[in-house]
Write an enzyme that holds these catalytic residues in place. Structure first.
Site, short mmCIF file in Angstrom:
data_model
loop_
_atom_site.label_atom_id
_atom_site.label_comp_id
_atom_site.label_asym_id
_atom_site.label_seq_id
_atom_site.Cartn_x
_atom_site.Cartn_y
_atom_site.Cartn_z
N SER A 43 0.74 -1.14 -0.03
CA SER A 43 -0.19 0.22 0.07
C SER A 43 1.17 1.58 -0.18
O SER A 43 1.49 1.36 -0.39
CB SER A 43 -0.96 -0.02 1.83
OG SER A 43 -1.70 0.68 1.37
N ASP A 157 -5.67 -3.51 -2.17
CA ASP A 157 -4.47 -3.53 -0.93
C ASP A 157 -3.48 -4.50 -0.49
O ASP A 157 -4.35 -5.98 0.14
CB ASP A 157 -5.48 -2.49 0.45
CG ASP A 157 -4.16 -2.06 1.24
OD1 ASP A 157 -3.03 -2.17 1.14
OD2 ASP A 157 -4.46 -0.84 1.25
#
Length: 311
Positions: A43, A157
């Site tokens: 991320s 993510d």
């Protein structure tokens, strides 16, 4: 502690705006003489790590530290689908224009972005192809940014399944592995704590967005929505959670649990811990404070390591 070009692998974790602290971590390590040979990140860790690997971290820091709250809101492209709140394409387009894109295999240091394939329910290591394609997939926070389709893979993510991706660095020929955990236990005095004046100023900015942008309607809604998350979060301790708050807190719970699991399985040589109550998910307009915190926390961590390891 001066490392005298000690080669290291750096692992950068996920955690929303807290990921800006990675800039301070990297700056401190460079100042101390460490030679970063490989980076893996999830991320925001993938974003900051990728930009550093591309040699543009200083430019990115100058840019993000200059952003005001209204500028951050301007980077959010509202999605009218049921899959996410934002598309996530505008910020990538801006970063490509600012940083320039390149293939990961052409970078001067090793880089791996970690994403989650929700179809196969496993993590995916992205270490080839366009840099920002990998970064975009790694930071596709469920319900916040749209997922990325890559062949039969539906990527979201990387922090969902591996918030501190140490495994990609296990076979690196480096002296140390240094990891940054953005989901560390809360600390009483860690919160950046905007003053009442700052919060009032932010709320005023959100109200002004409708007067200063062409897409006034939905941006004003987004501005007020995000601007009130901090205040509503405090209220929610006694009241009901909104849908977004529930999703965010659920994600944070999963990431904290997964972090404990991953760190038990793969222990880095040195762990920089950033408390999860440092700031809220969207507080990117506080970049300067976050960079400073990351630098200071890394100094403290290195000092403790030096006392124990006598390097």
């Amino acid at each position: 502690m001066v490392a005298e070009q000690m080669p290291i692998s750096l692992v950068l974790g996920s955690g929303g705006a807290r990921g800006i602290t990675h800039i301070g971590v990297i700056k401190c390590l460079i100042d101390r003489g460490f030679d970063i040979r490989h980076i893996s990140g999830s991320s925001m860790g993938a974003l900051i790590g990728g930009i550093y690997a591309a040699g543009k971290l200083e430019l990115y820091e100058e840019w993000i530290c200059g952003l005001q709250r209204r500028d951050v809101l301007g980077l959010l492209d509202f999605s009218f689908s049921t899959r996410s709140l934002f598309k996530g394409e505008r910020i990538i387009k801006v970063l490509k224009a600012l940083i320039g894109d390149c293939n990961i295999e052409d970078l001067s240091i090793g880089f791996t972005a970690v994403a989650t394939d929700v179809n196969e329910q496993r993590e995916v290591w992205l270490n080839r192809g366009p840099l920002f394609d990998a970064v975009r997939a790694s930071m596709a926070v469920p319900m916040v940014f749209s997922p990325v389709v890559k062949g039969k893979k539906l990527l979201v993510d990387g922090g969902l399944i591996n918030p501190v991706p140490i495994a990609p660095t296990l076979h690196n020929h480096t002296a140390l592995t240094i990891a940054v955990d953005l989901n560390a236990p809360q600390e009483q005095h860690a919160n950046l704590d905007a003053s009442e004046h700052k919060e009032a100023s932010d709320e005023g900015t959100a109200g002004e967005i409708g007067e200063t942008t062409s897409s006034s309607g939905y941006r004003e809604v987004i501005g007020n929505y995000i601007g009130n998350l901090r205040r509503r979060s405090k209220f929610s301790e006694e009241g009901e959670l909104s849908t977004f708050e529930l999703v965010y807190k659920s994600m944070a719970t999963v990431q904290t649990s997964m972090t404990h699991f991953k760190l038990a399985a793969y222990r880095p040589d040195l762990l920089v811990e950033v408390p999860r109550n440092l700031c809220t998910f969207f507080e990117f307009h506080r970049a300067s404070e976050l960079v400073e915190f990351g630098y200071r926390r890394t100094e403290e961590t290195l000092a403790r390591y030096e006392r124990h390891a006598h390097i």
